[in-house]
Design an enzyme around this catalytic site. Structure first.
Site, short mmCIF file in Angstrom:
data_model
loop_
_atom_site.label_atom_id
_atom_site.label_comp_id
_atom_site.label_asym_id
_atom_site.label_seq_id
_atom_site.Cartn_x
_atom_site.Cartn_y
_atom_site.Cartn_z
N CYS A 88 11.95 34.56 3.55
CA CYS A 88 10.62 34.15 2.71
C CYS A 88 10.14 35.52 1.80
O CYS A 88 10.76 36.15 1.04
CB CYS A 88 9.70 33.71 3.34
SG CYS A 88 8.32 32.85 2.47
N HIS A 205 12.44 29.03 6.36
CA HIS A 205 12.20 29.77 7.47
C HIS A 205 12.76 29.23 8.91
O HIS A 205 12.31 28.17 9.57
CB HIS A 205 10.67 29.71 7.74
CG HIS A 205 9.66 30.40 6.92
ND1 HIS A 205 9.29 31.38 7.29
CD2 HIS A 205 9.06 30.05 5.94
CE1 HIS A 205 8.47 32.01 6.43
NE2 HIS A 205 8.31 30.98 5.61
N GLU A 207 13.33 30.77 11.48
CA GLU A 207 12.62 31.02 12.95
C GLU A 207 11.56 30.15 13.43
O GLU A 207 11.22 30.13 14.53
CB GLU A 207 12.21 32.66 12.78
CG GLU A 207 10.95 32.59 11.82
CD GLU A 207 11.02 32.55 10.46
OE1 GLU A 207 9.66 32.69 9.87
OE2 GLU A 207 11.92 32.01 9.89
#
Length: 235
Positions: A88, A205, A207
């Site tokens: 990002c 994302h 994660e």
């Protein structure tokens, strides 16, 4: 299978702890935070430039962060073949630093977008995608206001010819359509690598989806790919 992760932290980063948690707590890897004022990355196998709003996104996203002292060593590390993963805002920083082609612009809707997004795998032969298969559709959340990837026609032609696109926004059945594109990125590009294949920028994302408790764990495949690669290189 063990890797050393370094997570760069800028003023305004807000996904650094998520990235650390994924590497250290979920995958049980060595991980540490690297403050933006540091001059050296130290001994790391993978550098993560995380999401957030580095330096408040002043001027434009990533434009100030690319001048942080630590970025000199990130560039050096990348040029030496080290794995650099921008997520990002990290993607934006890597574009500003010249480590990835193109740029990220305001979403076509001019609105912040935050939702789970299907992604079609375009290239499964990189350090970031080797646990995936070409044509596979995974779901990873996006959360951004400036995620619209843009490059001129010459750069796009080179990216496509070199198979640098890793993921495209798609429908759940893998169709790349305007409706499935959350931000208006050209060619539906959600993530790509540099020509050498060791620097990756990804707007979604991973994660945030490494544990099924959070509603999905497709992001694990990205981290598993990195660990696979580090393990092979170490052998």
């Amino acid at each position: 299978m063990s890797a050393r992760f370094g997570v760069v932290v800028f003023p305004g980063s807000n996904c650094d702890h998520d990235a650390y948690h994924a590497a250290h707590d979920v995958f049980d890897q060595e991980a540490r935070f690297i403050w933006h004022e540091e001059a050296s990355l130290g001994d790391v196998d993978v550098v993560i430039v995380p999401g957030g709003f580095s330096y408040g996104d002043y001027l434009r996203s990533g434009a100030v962060a690319r001048f942080s002292p630590i970025m000199q060593d990130v560039v050096r590390f990348a040029e030496d073949g080290g794995l650099v993963f921008g997520i990002c805002n990290g993607f934006q920083v890597l574009c500003e630093a010249g480590l990835l082609p193109g740029t990220l612009m305001r979403n076509e809707s001019l609105r912040f977008v935050c939702k789970d997004t299907p992604l079609r795998v375009e290239n499964a032969g990189t350090p970031f995608t080797n646990a995936l298969t070409e044509g596979q559709v995974i779901t990873i959340p996006v959360s951004h206001g400036e995620g619209r990837y843009y490059a001129d026609e010459d750069v796009l032609a080179r990216i496509e010819a070199n198979d640098q696109v890793l993921l495209r926004y798609s429908t759940a059945d893998g169709a790349v359509t305007d409706e499935a594109n959350p931000n208006g990125s050209v060619h539906g590009i959600a993530g790509l690598v540099n020509e050498a294949g060791n620097v990756c920028g990804l707007m979604p994302h991973p994660e945030r989806c490494v544990e099924s408790l959070l509603g999905g764990d497709d992001g694990r495949l990205i981290f598993e790919s990195l660990l696979n690669h580090v393990s092979i290189v170490a052998a």
